[in-house]
Design an enzyme around this catalytic site. Structure first.
Site, PDB file in Angstrom:
ATOM      1  N   ARG A   1      68.450  28.049  56.733  1.00 42.39           N
ATOM      2  CA  ARG A   1      68.647  29.584  56.721  1.00 42.39           C
ATOM      3  C   ARG A   1      70.303  29.782  56.572  1.00 42.39           C
ATOM      4  NH1 ARG A   1      65.963  34.014  60.488  1.00 42.39           N
ATOM      5  NH2 ARG A   1      64.364  33.617  58.933  1.00 42.39           N
TER       6      ARG A   1
ATOM      7  N   GLN B   1      58.444  33.644  53.895  1.00 44.09           N
ATOM      8  CA  GLN B   1      57.912  34.886  54.293  1.00 44.09           C
ATOM      9  C   GLN B   1      56.667  35.117  53.192  1.00 44.09           C
ATOM     10  OE1 GLN B   1      58.660  36.569  57.400  1.00 44.09           O
ATOM     11  NE2 GLN B   1      56.578  37.624  56.687  1.00 44.09           N
TER      12      GLN B   1
ATOM     13  N   ASP C   1      60.773  46.568  55.686  1.00 51.08           N
ATOM     14  CA  ASP C   1      61.555  45.406  56.510  1.00 51.08           C
ATOM     15  C   ASP C   1      62.755  46.143  56.973  1.00 51.08           C
ATOM     16  OD1 ASP C   1      62.914  43.004  57.352  1.00 51.08           O
ATOM     17  OD2 ASP C   1      63.705  42.727  55.436  1.00 51.08           O
TER      18      ASP C   1
ATOM     19  N   CYS D   1      57.849  42.109  57.964  1.00 58.19           N
ATOM     20  CA  CYS D   1      58.163  40.449  58.321  1.00 58.19           C
ATOM     21  C   CYS D   1      58.702  40.286  59.701  1.00 58.19           C
ATOM     22  CB  CYS D   1      59.113  39.953  57.272  1.00 58.19           C
ATOM     23  SG  CYS D   1      60.619  40.971  57.378  1.00 58.19           S
TER      24      CYS D   1
ATOM     25  N   ARG E   1      53.092  32.287  59.106  1.00 64.22           N
ATOM     26  CA  ARG E   1      54.307  31.738  58.587  1.00 64.22           C
ATOM     27  C   ARG E   1      54.145  30.175  58.723  1.00 64.22           C
ATOM     28  NH1 ARG E   1      59.209  34.145  58.795  1.00 64.22           N
ATOM     29  NH2 ARG E   1      59.705  31.892  57.914  1.00 64.22           N
TER      30      ARG E   1
END
Ligand code: CP
Ligand code: NVA
Length: 302
Positions: A101, A131, A222, A261, A289
């Site tokens: 990430r 996601q 989101d 998400c 997930r």
């Protein structure tokens, strides 16, 4: 040859469909995959905070018989001590895959070049493929096939919206992205998603017009400010307020399901009434997930 998952942009339709089917199988029969990563180690490296991604990879890898090594960004900047390229090359000496990430998409590209093991994007500023796969797994559980999915994403044209467009386009869903002016998806990502939709039977549309939610059976939102964006909330709040996911918007759309998400900001981009209500798919998305990522790991490392 090793294969990475940086984004789904250029994936072939049949390959993505197979991955989704594998995710459904992994979820249904986890006992069949207990040894899938036996003896394998995955480095999971996070430059930004995470709850869902970190824990779902860790527990998921354990369920597949593998081992995860968690690394945070240590001094706050991943490539501060050495080049990202060198870091990727070194990690690949020990690990069988690198999950990362990162703040900058280019860091993933460097890792992918340097490492002779699969690199999996656990979110960058442009994409969040894990996601989107989990979200389409969730949608398939409700609708059974892509042609029944009419998803309207309302809010910031960000990483999550980009990945939803990519996966939706390839699988053949109808994905509409509705954003305030000045917060559109990246034109190059839009263009590729539209191209893929034409090729694969999906429908991708972007506008600033909330009337475009009408007829959607799922609404998705989101955060208005993604990690790394230092814009003060006060500066954008007014522009985003009409784009809040709430009961009135659900009614206007005629939608049955609400998605996010997470992390969610209650009463900002989505109301508590929706998060906690009967239309909410948020926890199913979170659970999926792990199954989606396990399918990715099995297919890239298997
Ligand atoms: N949705 C998601 O990626 O959550 P985290 O940031 O908590 O990992
Ligand atoms: N768009 C959000 C997603 C968080 C999972 C971000 O990048 O912060």
């Amino acid at each position: 040859m090793k294969e990475d998952l940086i984004s789904f942009g250029h994936w072939q339709k049949d390959k993505l469909e197979q991955l989704l089917q594998l995710a459904l199988k992994v979820k249904r029969s986890p006992q069949d995959y207990r040894q899938a990563l036996s003896g394998k180690s995955v480095v999971a490296l996070f430059e930004k905070p995470s709850l869902r991604t970190r824990v779902s990879f860790d527990i998921g890898i354990h369920m597949l018989g593998g081992h995860m090594v968690y690394m945070d960004s240590q001094a706050g900047k991943l490539a501060g001590r050495e080049d990202a390229y060198d870091m990727g090359a070194n990690l690949a000496c020990w690990a069988d895959a690198i999950v990362a990430r990162v703040f900058k998409h280019e860091t993933l590209e460097l890792f992918a070049q340097a490492a002779n093991v699969p690199v999996i994007n656990a979110l960058c500023e442009r994409y969040h493929p894990c996601q989107a796969l989990a979200d389409f797994l969730t949608l398939f559980e409700h609708f059974g096939s892509a042609d029944k999915i009419r998803l309207a994403y309302v809010g910031d044209g960000n990483n999550v919206s980009h990945s939803l467009m990519q996966v939706g386009a390839i699988l053949g869903a109808d994905v509409r992205v509705i954003t305030p002016v000045g917060h559109s998806p990246e034109p190059s990502v839009m263009a590729l998603a539209i191209e893929r939709a034409v090729e694969c039977g999906g429908k991708i549309h972007h506008s600033h017009d909330l009337a475009d939610v009408e007829g959607a059976n799922v609404l998705y939102t989101d955060t208005w400010l993604s990690m790394g964006d230092k814009t003060p909330l006060e500066q954008i709040k007014e522009d985003f307020a009409p784009f809040q996911l709430n009961a009135a918007l659900m009614k206007r759309a005629g939608a049955s399901y609400a998605m996010h998400c997470q992390p969610a900001h209650r009463e900002l981009e989505i109301t508590s009434e929706l998060i906690d209500g009967p239309c909410s798919l948020l926890l199913q998305q979170a659970e999926n997930r792990m199954h989606a990522q396990n399918a990715i790991l099995i297919s890239l490392l298997g």
